[in-house]
Design an enzyme around this catalytic site. Structure first.
Site, short mmCIF file in Angstrom:
data_model
loop_
_atom_site.label_atom_id
_atom_site.label_comp_id
_atom_site.label_asym_id
_atom_site.label_seq_id
_atom_site.Cartn_x
_atom_site.Cartn_y
_atom_site.Cartn_z
N CYS A 116 0.81 -1.23 0.00
CA CYS A 116 0.00 0.00 0.00
C CYS A 116 0.83 1.28 0.00
CB CYS A 116 -0.95 0.01 1.20
SG CYS A 116 -2.13 -1.33 1.14
N HIS A 256 -3.30 7.35 2.86
CA HIS A 256 -3.72 6.05 2.31
C HIS A 256 -5.09 5.71 2.88
CE1 HIS A 256 -3.82 1.93 1.17
NE2 HIS A 256 -3.58 1.45 2.37
N ASN A 286 -10.18 0.13 0.07
CA ASN A 286 -8.71 0.16 0.02
C ASN A 286 -8.27 -0.39 -1.34
OD1 ASN A 286 -5.97 -0.18 0.31
ND2 ASN A 286 -6.08 -1.17 2.30
#
Ligand code: UT7
Length: 329
Positions: A116, A256, A286
């Protein structure tokens, strides 16, 4: 001559059409909209449906949009850094597949794997090639077809992830705008908490690995949450302090999008009020490497030249970090 920085001069984005809602997930696993919303902030995510479509197919429309906005041809790109955890194939690089699909004939192209945190690792890496004077146009892509590695019988992971792509073009800037600072970190002791058990050289695919469902993303959510919530917040604050930035100096925080509670903790730690925090997790979940560039893409019209923007990410590895960008247009 003044120092050359790598400025973001255009962004592109793409999310697939299919919307997987919390209500639909309720019909697939033992979960409910209330739990997902309060624990994660996610309401829906996008899924790339259709045979023969892969991560590079999410990137093609995003890159074409970026090129059109900037008014340049694909052959002008010098380097493509494709940040992904779900490459089209184990090899060759998805960057090469994408370059071929869009006609970026003069670029060298390779993939970057930092889960990520990939996009901010890629942005920082790409910026070096601009700052050194080696290249004039570097394309950094963050894209993932997470639905390809999610077990839709596992309620702990399937509610979180979605598919998407965002990308940014880096070009030289001598007016003090661009990627001004980065702090990036990794700690491999986090591997047990977030990984894919099989499909690599450690455990190549076999009937046994498939039967054991080892080709899906494995996450121990609570352990990852604890590490993420402190480390992402701390590193964002560290970048601000190192650049003598107080919360008043920050126009936007772009975190994020893994969990709304982690986003809120990062904003609190940085002293940034919610009106300055870029959040689209409720619509996309996500998207791993795509979260930050998708935020840049969606908020592009609100950003102003000279805005101080803090990017912050956390992901598998563990990897994490924060980047200070002064917006250039
Ligand atoms: O982007 C890469 C980095 N990843 C992250 O940053 C993710 C970090 N982790 C998280 O965001 C959170 O840990 C999750 C969203 C994954 C999970 O939230 P949590 O608040 O940590 O829940 P939990 O795992 O502690 O589970 C609490 C309860 C458990 O039930 P019991 O044992 O208390 O009876 C779970 O079985 O919630 C249950 N549960 C669910 N219930 C309904 C777990 N998943 C679900 C679900 N629906 N989908």
């Amino acid at each position: 001559m003044s120092k050359i920085h790598a400025a973001i001069t255009a962004v592109g984005g793409y999310v697939p059409e299919y919307v997987l809602t919390n209500q639909e997930l309720e019909t697939m696993v033992d979960t409910n909209d209330e739990w997902i919303t309060t624990r994660t902030g996610i309401k829906e995510r996008r899924i790339l449906k259709g045979e023969g479509l892969a991560t590079s197919d999410l990137a093609v429309p995003a890159v074409i949009e970026l090129l059109q906005k900037r008014g340049i041809g694909a052959e002008e790109i010098d380097l493509i850094i494709f940040c992904t955890t779900t490459p089209d194939l184990p090899f060759p690089a998805t960057a090469c597949i994408l370059a071929d699909k869009v006609g970026a004939k003069n670029a060298w192209a390779w993939d970057l794997q930092a889960a990520c945190s990939g996009f901010i690792f890629g942005l920082t890496t790409g910026a070096q090639f601009i700052e050194s004077g080696k290249h004039k146009k570097v394309l950094v892509i963050g894209a993932d077809k997470m639905s390809a590695m999610i077990d839709y019988t596992d309620r702990a992971t399937c509610i979180i992830f979605g598919d998407g792509c965002g990308c940014a073009l880096l070009e030289p800037n001598e007016e003090g705008e661009g990627v001004l600072d980065s702090i990036l970190k990794s700690d491999g002791s986090g591997i047990p908490f977030l990984h894919q058990k099989a499909g690599g050289s450690l455990k190549p695919a076999s009937h046994a690995t498939i039967d054991a469902r080892e080709h899906y993303a494995y996450q121990e959510g609570q352990a990852v949450f604890k590490f993420a919530v402190t480390n992402m917040a701390d590193v964002a604050a560290e970048v601000m302090e190192r650049n003598n930035l107080t919360s008043k100096d920050i126009a936007w925080l772009v975190p994020h999008q893994a969990n709304k509670r982690i986003i809120d903790a990062t904003a609190n730690r940085c002293g940034v009020t919610s009106d300055k925090v870029v959040v689209n997790i409720e619509r996309y979940g996500n998207t791993t490497n795509a979260t930050i560039p998708l935020c840049l893409w969606e908020w592009e019209n609100k950003f102003k030249k000279g805005d101080n923007i803090i990017l912050a990410a956390f992901g598998g590895g563990f990897t994490w970090g924060s980047v200070y960008v002064k917006w250039a247009y």
